[in-house]
Scaffold this motif. Structure first.
Motif, PDB file in Angstrom:
ATOM      1  N   ARG A 262     -63.077  -2.966 -36.108  1.00  0.00           N
ATOM      2  CA  ARG A 262     -62.984  -1.295 -34.939  1.00  0.00           C
ATOM      3  C   ARG A 262     -61.751  -1.208 -36.116  1.00  0.00           C
ATOM      4  NH1 ARG A 262     -61.225  -3.082 -29.054  1.00  0.00           N
ATOM      5  NH2 ARG A 262     -63.549  -3.090 -28.539  1.00  0.00           N
ATOM      6  N   SER A 264     -60.114   0.975 -39.122  1.00  0.00           N
ATOM      7  CA  SER A 264     -61.016   2.505 -40.000  1.00  0.00           C
ATOM      8  C   SER A 264     -59.919   1.488 -41.833  1.00  0.00           C
ATOM      9  CB  SER A 264     -59.668   3.121 -39.785  1.00  0.00           C
ATOM     10  OG  SER A 264     -59.324   3.337 -38.928  1.00  0.00           O
ATOM     11  N   THR A 267     -58.826   5.884 -47.262  1.00  0.00           N
ATOM     12  CA  THR A 267     -59.482   6.939 -48.096  1.00  0.00           C
ATOM     13  C   THR A 267     -59.275   6.391 -49.806  1.00  0.00           C
ATOM     14  OG1 THR A 267     -57.494   8.020 -47.934  1.00  0.00           O
ATOM     15  CG2 THR A 267     -59.804   8.272 -46.299  1.00  0.00           C
ATOM     16  N   LYS A 300     -64.407  -3.752 -44.461  1.00  0.00           N
ATOM     17  CA  LYS A 300     -63.894  -3.786 -43.838  1.00  0.00           C
ATOM     18  C   LYS A 300     -63.047  -5.640 -44.061  1.00  0.00           C
ATOM     19  CE  LYS A 300     -65.553  -0.664 -40.342  1.00  0.00           C
ATOM     20  NZ  LYS A 300     -64.633   0.212 -39.474  1.00  0.00           N
TER      21      LYS A 300
END
Length: 466
Positions: A262, A264, A267, A300
């Motif tokens: 979950r 994020s 960038t 992640k």
């Protein structure tokens, strides 16, 4: 003065036999390589000396039918390519390459000795009647296959380690040594082909015309001498420390990524967790890997959160937070899976050379030209080795420069293109093999050659697809 002392040692983390930093002038490079190349050459000689003609031994001495003999050869050969997973794991995680090669080479010699005894000693070798029909007992069969699979275990420790152990003898931070490394791989591949060449010619002839005891005994002695030679170079070797279990690192990435499914991704990839510049890579003995954009779910595992560190100590929990290098290591393996899958098909094609092609050759005219000399059926694989020795320099000196003009790629073809071309050519090789088999069967049927040991069809037709 201090800089000169530092330059005297390798900078890639290698150590000598005393586990001290390796001194450049006294260890590695071409001083150590002859012992490694000799070990590989003898191991390949022993392996091909067994594999090339094994189907005939199983058929003639173990009284197995063609299908059973082919299945046993293929199963053993397949085991020889599975056991390197064990050897590679032990080398990376616990033993290091030196002790893995040394230990498994010794196992290899024991297996070769057992195989030689099973083929030469009365009571251990199968008894044959006046018509040369052999009837092995259960005990004799067990001894033979015990030796055979000890060899498979032995090659599992040598195959994945020898080439990389040879590469360890050259320090990539030294430009002169780095250039020499490419020469080592040329000689490494050359030593493999020399071993295969001698096995497919001399050893197969001895097995066919002199006896299986000598045919197995000679490579046994060669392998024993290779082990002695390998140990003789101990003081000259550079050794990389075991870097820990790669399987553990892979599972850590998977577990950490799933736990953070979950979370994020940032960038900016520079925000992903990696060891600091002054720290060594999480994969010991390896350089740090740069981040890539594919398979981003696994990134992640490198996103740092508050729960990633152990309370009280502040150290990183490896099952919650992994470095970019660890993640990229897993990505590299996943990218290789499709290529590995295509290799299964090619391996199925290549395995025919030591099984069905040999059985096919047994029924054909083995005479060399109009002479009375007969080439052993299993020796036709020598043309595979000769083909490699011929095409490698042609490819390197002629084909690559021509192709480079059209592709603009410095190597002419990319690695994937080369693999694809090889697979494409193998299609025509198998078509040629199937066509020859149809011609052979038609000849037998047309002329009623069912009782003829060798039909008047030259075995050298096999050269076109071998």
């Amino acid at each position: 003065m201090e800089e000169e002392q530092l330059d005297a040692y390798t900078k890639d983390g290698t150590t000598d036999y005393r586990h001290e930093p390796a001194i450049k002038a006294k260890t590695g490079t071409w001083k150590a390589c002859p012992f490694i190349l000799g070990n590989e050459c003898c191991e390949r000689l022993a392996y091909y000396g067994i594999n090339t003609n094994m189907v005939n031994y199983l058929k003639n001495k173990m009284n197995q039918k063609n299908v059973v003999a082919v299945n046993n050869v293929t199963s053993w050969s397949g085991t020889c390519y599975v056991t390197p997973l064990i050897g590679a794991f032990l080398a990376d995680a616990y033993l290091g390459r030196y002790w893995t090669i040394a230990t498994f080479s010794s196992i290899y010699v024991v297996g070769m000795a057992l195989l030689t005894l099973a083929a030469s000693v009365n009571g251990l070798k199968p008894s044959c009647d006046s018509q040369n029909v052999c009837q092995p007992t259960g005990f004799q069969t067990a001894i033979f296959f015990s030796g055979l699979y000890l060899i498979a275990l032995g090659t599992g420790g040598i195959k994945p380690c020898v080439s990389s152990f040879g590469a360890d003898q050259f320090d990539d931070s030294d430009e002169k040594e780095k250039k020499s490394k490419s020469s080592f791989f040329n000689w490494f591949y050359f030593s493999i082909n020399i071993g295969a060449l001698v096995a497919a010619s001399v050893l197969v002839w001895i097995q066919t015309n002199v006896g299986w005891g000598w045919g197995f005994g000679i490579p046994t002695v060669a392998m024993a001498l290779a082990v002695v030679s390998f140990f003789s170079g101990t003081r000259l070797y550079r050794n990389q420390r075991p870097g820990g279990s790669p399987l553990t690192r892979i599972f850590q990435v998977v577990v950490a990524a799933v736990r953070k499914y979950r979370v994020s991704l940032p960038t900016d990839s520079s925000l992903l967790y990696e060891t600091t510049p002054d720290q060594e890579s999480a994969v010991k003995g390896s350089r740090k890997l740069d981040h890539t954009q594919e398979l981003r779910f696994f990134d992640k595992a490198s996103v740092e959160t508050e729960s990633d560190r152990v309370k009280g100590t502040g150290t990183v929990d490896s099952w919650r937070l992994c470095t970019v290098t660890q993640v990229e290591e897993l990505k590299s393996i996943l990218r290789l899976l499709p290529i590995w899958a295509t290799g299964i098909i090619f391996s199925a094609v290549y395995s025919q050379m030591g099984t069905l092609f040999v059985l096919q050759a047994n029924t054909m005219d083995l005479n060399v030209g109009s002479s009375s000399f007969q080439i052993p059926a299993a020796s036709l694989s020598i043309f595979d080795t000769l083909s490699v020795l011929f095409w490698v320099p042609v490819y390197d000196r002629i084909i690559i420069p021509i192709v480079r003009r059209f592709t603009g790629h410095r190597n002419g073809f990319t690695q994937l293109q080369r693999i694809g071309i090889g697979l494409f050519i193998s299609i025509f090789a198998m078509l040629a093999a199937g066509t020859l088999e149809l011609v052979r069967l038609h000849t037998v049927k047309q002329h009623n050659y069912y009782d003829l040991k060798h039909i008047p069809l030259s075995v050298f037709w096999q050269v076109y697809y071998i």
